[in-house]
Design a protein around this motif. Structure first.
Motif, short mmCIF file in Angstrom:
data_model
loop_
_atom_site.label_atom_id
_atom_site.label_comp_id
_atom_site.label_asym_id
_atom_site.label_seq_id
_atom_site.Cartn_x
_atom_site.Cartn_y
_atom_site.Cartn_z
N THR A 7 0.86 -1.18 0.00
CA THR A 7 0.00 0.00 0.00
C THR A 7 0.89 1.23 0.00
O THR A 7 1.80 1.33 0.83
CB THR A 7 -0.91 0.02 1.24
OG1 THR A 7 -1.68 -1.18 1.27
CG2 THR A 7 -1.82 1.23 1.23
N ILE A 8 0.64 2.14 -0.94
CA ILE A 8 1.44 3.36 -1.04
C ILE A 8 0.52 4.56 -0.89
O ILE A 8 -0.50 4.66 -1.58
CB ILE A 8 2.16 3.44 -2.40
CG1 ILE A 8 3.13 2.27 -2.54
CG2 ILE A 8 2.88 4.77 -2.55
CD1 ILE A 8 3.75 2.16 -3.90
N SER A 9 0.86 5.47 0.00
CA SER A 9 0.15 6.73 0.14
C SER A 9 1.14 7.85 -0.18
O SER A 9 2.18 7.96 0.46
CB SER A 9 -0.37 6.91 1.57
OG SER A 9 -1.28 5.88 1.89
N LEU A 10 0.82 8.63 -1.18
CA LEU A 10 1.72 9.69 -1.62
C LEU A 10 1.04 11.04 -1.44
O LEU A 10 -0.06 11.26 -1.92
CB LEU A 10 2.09 9.51 -3.10
CG LEU A 10 2.89 10.63 -3.74
CD1 LEU A 10 4.28 10.72 -3.13
CD2 LEU A 10 2.98 10.44 -5.24
N THR A 11 1.69 11.93 -0.73
CA THR A 11 1.23 13.31 -0.59
C THR A 11 2.22 14.19 -1.35
O THR A 11 3.40 14.21 -1.01
CB THR A 11 1.17 13.73 0.89
OG1 THR A 11 0.29 12.85 1.57
CG2 THR A 11 0.69 15.16 1.02
N ASN A 12 1.76 14.87 -2.36
CA ASN A 12 2.63 15.71 -3.17
C ASN A 12 2.53 17.15 -2.67
O ASN A 12 1.53 17.82 -2.88
CB ASN A 12 2.22 15.62 -4.64
CG ASN A 12 3.11 16.43 -5.54
OD1 ASN A 12 4.03 17.11 -5.08
ND2 ASN A 12 2.86 16.38 -6.83
N SER A 26 5.58 11.19 -9.74
CA SER A 26 5.16 9.85 -10.13
C SER A 26 5.94 8.82 -9.32
O SER A 26 6.94 9.14 -8.68
CB SER A 26 5.39 9.62 -11.62
OG SER A 26 6.77 9.70 -11.90
N LEU A 27 5.46 7.60 -9.36
CA LEU A 27 6.12 6.48 -8.71
C LEU A 27 6.38 5.40 -9.75
O LEU A 27 5.57 5.19 -10.65
CB LEU A 27 5.21 5.87 -7.63
CG LEU A 27 4.90 6.73 -6.42
CD1 LEU A 27 3.83 6.06 -5.58
CD2 LEU A 27 6.14 6.95 -5.60
#
Length: 64
Positions: free
Chosen positions: A33-38, A54-55
């Motif tokens: 699970t990945i949570s990304l806050t930009n 991006s990932l």
């Protein structure tokens, strides 16, 4: 210290290893699970510009 210890003094991305687990032979129950806050942004004139990100998940295999 570099996020990737194999990078030496060079820049490198963060390396995250997710262990593979099985519920039965050949049946993966591994979850990532990945949570990304930009929060990448900058002010230019009277507005704020956002910077896209991006990932890349290296080694992800497609389901058969």
């Amino acid at each position: 210290m570099a996020a990737n210890p194999n990078a030496g003094t060079n820049w490198s991305p963060v390396v995250i290893t997710v262990p593979y687990t099985e519920s039965a032979p050949g049946v993966s129950n591994t979850i990532l699970t990945i949570s990304l806050t930009n929060n990448l942004s900058f002010t230019a004139g009277t507005g704020t510009n956002t910077v896209p990100t991006s990932l890349v998940i290296v080694g992800q295999l497609a389901a058969a």
